[in-house]
Design a protein around this motif. Structure first.
Motif, PDB file in Angstrom:
ATOM      1  N   LYS A  86      83.330  49.566  57.882  1.00  0.00           N
ATOM      2  CA  LYS A  86      83.753  50.753  58.648  1.00  0.00           C
ATOM      3  C   LYS A  86      84.216  50.355  60.049  1.00  0.00           C
ATOM      4  O   LYS A  86      84.333  51.211  60.926  1.00  0.00           O
ATOM      5  CB  LYS A  86      82.599  51.749  58.751  1.00  0.00           C
ATOM      6  CG  LYS A  86      82.275  52.387  57.412  1.00  0.00           C
ATOM      7  CD  LYS A  86      81.190  53.426  57.545  1.00  0.00           C
ATOM      8  CE  LYS A  86      80.833  53.987  56.182  1.00  0.00           C
ATOM      9  NZ  LYS A  86      79.520  54.600  56.165  1.00  0.00           N
ATOM     10  N   GLY A 102      62.726  40.067  65.198  1.00  0.00           N
ATOM     11  CA  GLY A 102      63.758  39.042  65.122  1.00  0.00           C
ATOM     12  C   GLY A 102      64.978  39.426  65.920  1.00  0.00           C
ATOM     13  O   GLY A 102      64.996  40.440  66.632  1.00  0.00           O
ATOM     14  N   LYS A 120      69.646  50.352  71.309  1.00  0.00           N
ATOM     15  CA  LYS A 120      69.321  50.174  69.881  1.00  0.00           C
ATOM     16  C   LYS A 120      69.320  51.550  69.241  1.00  0.00           C
ATOM     17  O   LYS A 120      68.468  52.380  69.536  1.00  0.00           O
ATOM     18  CB  LYS A 120      67.938  49.527  69.738  1.00  0.00           C
ATOM     19  CG  LYS A 120      68.001  48.027  69.563  1.00  0.00           C
ATOM     20  CD  LYS A 120      68.165  47.622  68.105  1.00  0.00           C
ATOM     21  CE  LYS A 120      68.534  46.160  67.999  1.00  0.00           C
ATOM     22  NZ  LYS A 120      68.561  45.635  66.642  1.00  0.00           N
ATOM     23  N   SER A 146      64.040  45.379  63.312  1.00  0.00           N
ATOM     24  CA  SER A 146      65.299  45.606  64.038  1.00  0.00           C
ATOM     25  C   SER A 146      65.114  46.493  65.260  1.00  0.00           C
ATOM     26  O   SER A 146      65.996  46.559  66.106  1.00  0.00           O
ATOM     27  CB  SER A 146      66.420  46.198  63.168  1.00  0.00           C
ATOM     28  OG  SER A 146      66.637  45.395  62.040  1.00  0.00           O
ATOM     29  N   ARG A 175      62.549  58.841  58.787  1.00  0.00           N
ATOM     30  CA  ARG A 175      62.977  59.852  57.808  1.00  0.00           C
ATOM     31  C   ARG A 175      61.991  59.917  56.635  1.00  0.00           C
ATOM     32  O   ARG A 175      61.700  61.001  56.118  1.00  0.00           O
ATOM     33  CB  ARG A 175      64.406  59.552  57.349  1.00  0.00           C
ATOM     34  CG  ARG A 175      65.401  59.712  58.505  1.00  0.00           C
ATOM     35  CD  ARG A 175      66.828  59.390  58.120  1.00  0.00           C
ATOM     36  NE  ARG A 175      67.682  59.441  59.315  1.00  0.00           N
ATOM     37  CZ  ARG A 175      68.990  59.237  59.308  1.00  0.00           C
ATOM     38  NH1 ARG A 175      69.623  58.974  58.170  1.00  0.00           N
ATOM     39  NH2 ARG A 175      69.686  59.288  60.424  1.00  0.00           N
ATOM     40  N   GLY A 214      69.539  53.518  65.573  1.00  0.00           N
ATOM     41  CA  GLY A 214      69.474  53.348  64.108  1.00  0.00           C
ATOM     42  C   GLY A 214      69.240  51.897  63.707  1.00  0.00           C
ATOM     43  O   GLY A 214      69.538  51.512  62.587  1.00  0.00           O
ATOM     44  N   GLY A 215      68.724  51.075  64.634  1.00  0.00           N
ATOM     45  CA  GLY A 215      68.509  49.651  64.343  1.00  0.00           C
ATOM     46  C   GLY A 215      69.713  48.787  64.654  1.00  0.00           C
ATOM     47  O   GLY A 215      69.660  47.572  64.528  1.00  0.00           O
ATOM     48  N   ARG A 223      57.970  43.096  61.785  1.00  0.00           N
ATOM     49  CA  ARG A 223      58.346  41.731  62.149  1.00  0.00           C
ATOM     50  C   ARG A 223      59.420  41.821  63.222  1.00  0.00           C
ATOM     51  O   ARG A 223      60.101  42.847  63.352  1.00  0.00           O
ATOM     52  CB  ARG A 223      58.767  40.942  60.905  1.00  0.00           C
ATOM     53  CG  ARG A 223      60.263  40.918  60.599  1.00  0.00           C
ATOM     54  CD  ARG A 223      60.826  42.274  60.283  1.00  0.00           C
ATOM     55  NE  ARG A 223      62.220  42.365  59.979  1.00  0.00           N
ATOM     56  CZ  ARG A 223      63.240  42.341  60.846  1.00  0.00           C
ATOM     57  NH1 ARG A 223      63.057  42.168  62.107  1.00  0.00           N
ATOM     58  NH2 ARG A 223      64.482  42.490  60.460  1.00  0.00           N
ATOM     59  N   ARG A 282      76.893  60.282  70.769  1.00  0.00           N
ATOM     60  CA  ARG A 282      76.415  61.509  70.113  1.00  0.00           C
ATOM     61  C   ARG A 282      76.554  62.699  71.054  1.00  0.00           C
ATOM     62  O   ARG A 282      76.597  63.836  70.619  1.00  0.00           O
ATOM     63  CB  ARG A 282      74.956  61.345  69.684  1.00  0.00           C
ATOM     64  CG  ARG A 282      74.721  60.151  68.753  1.00  0.00           C
ATOM     65  CD  ARG A 282      75.468  60.347  67.450  1.00  0.00           C
ATOM     66  NE  ARG A 282      75.495  59.128  66.659  1.00  0.00           N
ATOM     67  CZ  ARG A 282      75.074  59.044  65.407  1.00  0.00           C
ATOM     68  NH1 ARG A 282      74.594  60.100  64.795  1.00  0.00           N
ATOM     69  NH2 ARG A 282      75.165  57.916  64.763  1.00  0.00           N
TER      70      ARG A 282
END
Ligand code: MLC
Ligand code: AMP
Length: 512
Positions: free
Chosen positions: A76, A314, A418, A290, A265, A420-421, A312, A489
């Protein structure tokens, strides 16, 4: 010998990949990826049009076998971000699923379709089910067939390259400018995946369920290459829905990977959905990463399904640094302890290393270990700046407790968002807004959001006399230039932006 996917060599009929109802066994995956790897020989870099499909997985496996660095691209992606990535990485080929319409910048490159059908190079002994490769259109798709009755056939794998050979180039946002290409060697991928095997007791019996995109570390390296390195399998859901997760886990899934927005969610829906609660409760491991998973979502999920989500930590540049261990204490609210072979330290703002573990003293996390990237592509300046000696500066602020668990409390740069990750630089959105003829000044901030973690908010001053665009028009403009997940947004129209005497925008004053 250096073998990245031992299970491919065995060529068994054990399941490897499932996307919806399309599946490949290890034997079928080898039969698809090995001929493709042979065709990639001699290429410098290949772009992969990274749709969430079997084709993308086959393409990346083939590139790894061939030792040709692959650049996964968001299908996208917008025009200016794509133009930057193509110019920066100069790929000599694009791999895409048949029929995918590619944007101009990629359509101009030589293209190889990843066909999962009857192979071009067929031999007299092969049955239709053996024929998996880059073959002609319209032939049977073995991903839709059962592999159980197919004869056992071990594909001949090419000689794989050395540990330091670049495997992937993943683009990641910084505070300013366009995204940078993170060059990841095979060594870093192998180390991270093997460290997670240890931390999570990840085995060939695990069936991983997820719905992550395949153009970032989380979905592609952990989510596709992870199960394949273990000899286990992936069930990719295509897109995220709570229903899909429920069905995937009830249908043999043992692990689920998601970003906090997905867990949020699930947490919202699980109370009223007993089937979802049962499915989550029966999973061996629920892993979030994330971005930070809020304690309220941890608590809601545990109350509803009786399981704890483990976190975790990273980064594109470091792959995985820490994790709450599957065999350790729950450590909810922390990102756990350093993975085997990875060293972390906390450094205060004067550059001093923080020795204590009081759970309160905040410092920047710096990382050293075989999990690190090599460099930012074409950016020796940025690469040098990112390191403090051999230590990579993550920009993440954290505390460490007496058990060695790290808890992330914030980020050094306020200009990284950040959502939605996804990591998104405020600067790249500001530049995209400024490229709109009606915008003369722009500032972008990340505001707290229950669902997305942070929500992108734009503050703009319009050019006098220009036709006044709507908020949606500006948001769509950013989505078209960069990517849909980078769209603001909310857009606020102001007469001027607050600035200090030097002319620097005072972002903290916006919205007050
Ligand atoms: C939103 N949309 C709009 C809009 N607002 N369209 C028009 N006008 C508006 N005002 C569009 C969005 O662009 C999207 O479109 C769709 O509406 C739905 O938006 P959403 O509900 O906000 O998001 P959604 O698509 O549902 O995605 C949520 C999500 C996604 C969680 C599924 O954000 C996601 O997949 N995140 C994963 C990110 C990730 O993998 N990060 C790992 C980075 S690696 P469209 O067209 O897009 O559907 C890393 C290292 C590590 O960080 O440690 O792992
Ligand atoms: P990216 O550059 O997209 O790879 O994003 C890496 C960043 O994601 C890290 O620097 C952290 O800020 C953030 N991150 C990853 N995992 C976690 C986690 N479990 N908790 C908090 N932040 C995280």
């Amino acid at each position: 010998m250096n073998v990245f996917f031992p299970a491919l060599r065995d060529g068994s009929s054990a399941p490897a990949l499932r996307f919806g109802e399309r599946r490949l066994s290890y034997r079928q995956l080898g039969a698809a990826a090995v001929p493709l790897a042979e065709r990639l020989g001699g290429r410098t870099r290949v772009t992969v049009w990274a749709t969430p499909t079997l084709e993308t997985s086959v393409a990346v496996v083939a590139a790894l076998l061939a030792g040709v660095p692959a650049i996964p691209v968001n299908p996208k992606i917008g025009a200016s971000e794509l133009a930057h990535i193509v110019a920066d990485s100069s790929p000599d080929l694009v791999l895409a699923e048949p029929g995918a319409a590619l944007p101009e910048a990629l359509a101009a490159l030589p293209r190889l379709d990843i066909r999962i059908g009857a192979a071009e190079q067929t031999s007299a002994q092969e049955t239709d089910q053996d024929l998996v490769g880059s073959g002609a259109a319209g032939e049977p798709d073995p991903s839709r067939e059962s592999d159980a009755s197919a004869p056992h056939k071990v594909p001949v794998l090419p000689h794989e390259p050395g540990e330091e050979a670049p495997a992937l180039i993943v683009y990641t946002s910084g505070t300013t400018g366009p995204p940078k290409g993170v060059v990841l060697p095979r060594r870093a991928l192998a180390h991270t995946l093997d460290a997670l095997e240890d931390a999570w007791q990840w085995t060939a019996d695990d069936v991983l369920v997820h719905a992550l995109p395949l153009f970032h570390v989380h979905g592609l390296i952990l989510g596709v290459l992870g199960p394949l390195r273990r000899g286990g399998s992936l069930h990719h859901l295509g897109r995220f829905t709570s229903d899909g997760v429920s069905r995937g886990l009830s249908d043999g899934g043992t692990m689920f990977f998601g970003v906090p927005t997905m867990y949020h969610r699930l947490a919202v829906e699980v109370g009223a959905d007993p089937a979802l609660a049962r499915a989550l409760g029966a999973a061996r491991l629920l892993v979030s990463g994330s971005a930070a998973l809020p304690l309220t979502d941890h608590a809601r999920l545990t109350a509803a399904c009786g399981r704890r989500v483990i976190e975790r930590y990273g980064m594109s540049e470091t792959l995985m640094n820490t994790s709450v261990r599957a065999d350790g204490p729950p450590a909810t609210g922390s990102v756990g302890v350093p993975l085997p072979g990875v060293y972390l330290r906390l450094v205060d703002e004067t550059g001093e290393v923080i020795e204590g573990d009081d759970g309160e003293t905040v410092g920047e996390i710096q990382v050293r270990g075989p999990n690190l990237f090599v460099e930012y592509l074409n950016r020796p300046d940025a690469t040098a700046e990112a390191f403090d000696g051999g230590w990579f500066r993550t920009g993440d602020m954290a505390v460490r407790d007496a058990d060695g668990n790290y808890r992330i409390v914030g980020r050094k740069a306020t200009d990284l968002i950040k959502s939605g990750g996804y990591k998104i630089g405020a600067g790249e959105i500001e530049n995209a807004l400024l490229a709109h003829p009606a915008v003369t000044e722009a500032a972008v901030t990340g505001e707290p959001d229950d669902d997305l973690g942070e929500r992108i908010v734009a503050w703009v001053v319009l050019t006098p006399d220009a036709a006044r665009p709507s908020a949606d028009e500006l948001s769509d403009h950013v989505a078209r230039q960069l990517a849909p997940h980078k769209r603001p947004r909310t857009v606020h129209f102001l007469d001027s932006l607050p600035r200090n005497d030097m002319g620097k925008i005072l972002k903290r004053q916006l919205g007050r």
